[in-house]
Design an enzyme around this catalytic site. Structure first.
Site, PDB file in Angstrom:
ATOM      1  N   TYR A  83     -32.891 -41.677 -21.567  1.00  0.00           N
ATOM      2  CA  TYR A  83     -33.486 -40.362 -21.300  1.00  0.00           C
ATOM      3  C   TYR A  83     -34.408 -40.490 -20.102  1.00  0.00           C
ATOM      4  CZ  TYR A  83     -36.291 -36.109 -22.044  1.00  0.00           C
ATOM      5  OH  TYR A  83     -36.932 -34.903 -21.898  1.00  0.00           O
ATOM      6  N   LYS A 109     -46.975 -41.513 -18.486  1.00  0.00           N
ATOM      7  CA  LYS A 109     -47.673 -41.923 -19.721  1.00  0.00           C
ATOM      8  C   LYS A 109     -48.939 -42.748 -19.453  1.00  0.00           C
ATOM      9  CE  LYS A 109     -43.259 -41.576 -22.106  1.00  0.00           C
ATOM     10  NZ  LYS A 109     -43.268 -40.574 -23.188  1.00  0.00           N
ATOM     11  N   ASP A 123     -36.561 -46.643 -14.376  1.00  0.00           N
ATOM     12  CA  ASP A 123     -37.376 -45.591 -14.985  1.00  0.00           C
ATOM     13  C   ASP A 123     -38.346 -46.274 -15.968  1.00  0.00           C
ATOM     14  OD1 ASP A 123     -36.735 -42.508 -16.872  1.00  0.00           O
ATOM     15  OD2 ASP A 123     -38.567 -43.612 -16.370  1.00  0.00           O
TER      16      ASP A 123
HETATM   17  P1  KE4 Z   1     -42.039 -36.454 -19.482  1.00  0.00           P
HETATM   18  O1  KE4 Z   1     -41.427 -35.378 -18.601  1.00  0.00           O
HETATM   19  O2  KE4 Z   1     -41.885 -36.146 -20.957  1.00  0.00           O
HETATM   20  O3  KE4 Z   1     -43.487 -36.778 -19.097  1.00  0.00           O
HETATM   21  O4  KE4 Z   1     -41.243 -37.817 -19.213  1.00  0.00           O
HETATM   22  C1  KE4 Z   1     -39.848 -37.818 -19.327  1.00  0.00           C
HETATM   23  C2  KE4 Z   1     -39.378 -39.243 -19.552  1.00  0.00           C
HETATM   24  C3  KE4 Z   1     -38.794 -39.926 -18.505  1.00  0.00           C
HETATM   25  N1  KE4 Z   1     -38.356 -41.198 -18.647  1.00  0.00           N
HETATM   26  C4  KE4 Z   1     -38.488 -41.836 -19.844  1.00  0.00           C
HETATM   27  C5  KE4 Z   1     -37.996 -43.241 -19.964  1.00  0.00           C
HETATM   28  C6  KE4 Z   1     -39.083 -41.180 -20.951  1.00  0.00           C
HETATM   29  O5  KE4 Z   1     -39.196 -41.829 -22.132  1.00  0.00           O
HETATM   30  C7  KE4 Z   1     -39.538 -39.863 -20.802  1.00  0.00           C
HETATM   31  C8  KE4 Z   1     -40.165 -39.091 -21.951  1.00  0.00           C
HETATM   32  N2  KE4 Z   1     -40.274 -39.775 -23.184  1.00  0.00           N
HETATM   33  C9  KE4 Z   1     -40.246 -38.946 -24.378  1.00  0.00           C
HETATM   34  C10 KE4 Z   1     -40.353 -39.856 -25.604  1.00  0.00           C
HETATM   35  N3  KE4 Z   1     -39.232 -40.699 -25.744  1.00  0.00           N
HETATM   36  C11 KE4 Z   1     -41.316 -37.900 -24.362  1.00  0.00           C
HETATM   37  C12 KE4 Z   1     -41.616 -37.268 -25.685  1.00  0.00           C
HETATM   38  C13 KE4 Z   1     -41.169 -35.829 -25.714  1.00  0.00           C
HETATM   39  O6  KE4 Z   1     -40.155 -35.483 -25.079  1.00  0.00           O
HETATM   40  O7  KE4 Z   1     -41.894 -35.038 -26.374  1.00  0.00           O
END
Ligand code: KE4
Length: 426
Positions: free
Chosen positions: A150, A273, A245
């Site tokens: 993701y 994060k 990523d």
């Molecule tokens: P955000 O747009 O949520 O800040 O980041 C996206 C993203 C990009 N790359 C990786 C490897 C990620 O894990 C994420 C977002 N992680 C999720 C949890 N696995 C966010 C939690 C959620 O979507 O509420």
């Protein structure tokens, strides 16, 4: 939806009923809705250290840590003080500040392969922008990602994705025109052959390969021995930009993230994060020759009203300063995670994958090495485990396909308590 079971969740239920009339599914990010675990979500009121407390006064040891940012623990005093102090000087200017250079320098000095960096507001924005930069730099259109990984919710990456998509069994999102994903090639994580086939077919047409160096959105799936080295080699040979990523692994697996942990230097890195210390802040960076394509220097446009926001940057600077000054944090959190791994393995009920302070317990008898093997997990069994842990004061991800995060605030006593609860579950 079943109500919270033995716990008093009256206030959370009331708030959820209300929020469902105001926001889709009552939440601002799908995985928070607890759909995959057959309960209604708890509304959190306060968090401190390794604990969170909901609106009904229930307290939990927290292993979600806001999905990763909370490596120091919640409401870390130094970060709070720095943010409080910064607020009185104004929340946002829409103009450059010295603090952005301080944070940029901390990132560049620690993250292999990053010579220039751009601060943005979310991981989604970071990966979307990095992909655009890679396309602008190479003049190519195709990108390659892996099933189960993701990278945020930008259209071209919402294909066979992990996290909330597999949690809700929709690996591809509606609302994304087919044309947007025609340029997205899909390979299997830890399967070099599936990558070689695509490079043989599309040789010099692939702009970027985007990978979670440790997959953590199908649950935690470590890279097989040699896999990352293979990706580094095949992208180099084909003039493809290798994007790590590291939104989750950045400053999590060590001060130099997965790139440092595995000794691989990518062409670009995305982060989020932890670098925001709990505030909305992310970043993408890489080789000068790629990043110099970004506006206003180059022709790849990317912008943001609150990019480099002084308050978020302050939280990030304080967090990274603490991590840089006390690198022993990484040994401590890894040791704590190892204790949880040992207790979970001793149940004989799960397959546990752990890298550093990131771990997942899969309810399957199979080794979990990719999306297909992760998908053999019994998500109903996970849901039962989730409720058992919650009712025993332990807050883990409401999805089989997310990670457990351990922070430096997790006390030995709370780790012991968690181990005891896991043991009783067996
Ligand atoms: P955000 O747009 O949520 O800040 O980041 C996206 C993203 C990009 N790359 C990786 C490897 C990620 O894990 C994420 C977002 N992680 C999720 C949890 N696995 C966010 C939690 C959620 O979507 O509420």
């Amino acid at each position: 939806m079943d109500k919270g079971r033995s716990m008093n969740t009256v206030k959370s239920e009331e708030l959820f009923k209300k929020s469902c009339t105001l926001m889709p599914g009552g939440v601002n990010s799908p995985v928070r809705a607890f759909n995959a675990v057959g309960r209604n979500p708890l509304f959190i009121k306060t968090a401190k250290g390794d604990r969170i407390k909901d609106v009904d006064g229930n307290e939990f040891i927290d292993y979600v840590c806001s999905w990763g940012p909370g490596i120091l623990g919640h409401a870390y005093p130094g970060v709070i003080e720095a943010v409080q102090k910064a607020c009185v000087d104004g929340l946002t200017y829409g103009a450059p500040t010295e603090k952005e250079s301080i944070l940029a320098e901390m990132i560049i000095s620690n993250v292999p392969g990053v010579e220039l960096v751009r601060l943005v507001n979310s991981g989604t924005e970071a990966v979307m922008s990095a992909v655009r930069a890679a396309r602008g730099y190479t003049g190519r259109d195709l990108i390659l990602k892996f099933t189960g990984c993701y990278h945020g919710h930008s259209d071209g990456l919402l294909v066979k994705s992990g996290s909330g998509l597999i949690t809700n069994s929709i690996p591809d999102s509606a609302g994304v025109p087919k044309g947007y994903t025609d340029c997205t090639l899909i390979a299997r994580y830890n399967d070099p052959e599936s990558v070689s086939e695509l490079f043989e077919k599309y040789k010099d047409k692939i702009a970027a390969l985007v990978v979670e160096p440790v997959a953590a959105n199908m649950g935690v799936v470590p890279p097989a021995k040699g896999f990352l080295e293979f990706l580094r080699k095949i992208t180099q040979e084909n003039g493809t930009v290798l994007i790590f990523d590291e939104v989750i692994t950045g400053f999590r697996l060590g001060i130099s993230g997965a790139a440092g942990y595995y000794g691989i230097t990518p062409d670009m890195v995305t982060m989020g994060k932890i670098i925001g210390g709990g505030m909305p802040l992310a970043a993408y960076g890489g080789k000068k020759e790629i990043m110099q394509k970004i506006s206003p220097l180059g022709s790849v446009y990317q912008a943001g009203t609150l990019s480099g926001n002084p308050i978020a940057v302050t939280a990030g600077i304080e967090t990274l300063r603490i991590l840089m000054e006390d690198k022993d944090i990484y040994r401590r959190i890894d040791e704590k995670a190892a204790k949880l791994e040992e207790a979970l393995n001793a149940t004989g009920k799960v397959t546990v994958n752990r890298v550093g302070s990131l771990l997942s317990a899969f309810f399957t008898g199979a080794d979990v090495v990719d999306y297909d093997s992760a998908s053999t997990s019994d998500t109903d069994a996970y849901a039962r485990y989730f409720s058992y842990m919650l009712e025993n004061g332990i807050y883990i991800a409401p999805s089989q396909y997310e990670a457990m995060f351990v922070s430096d605030a997790h006390s030995s006593e709370d780790i012991r308590k968690t181990v005891d609860v896991i043991k009783e579950y067996a």
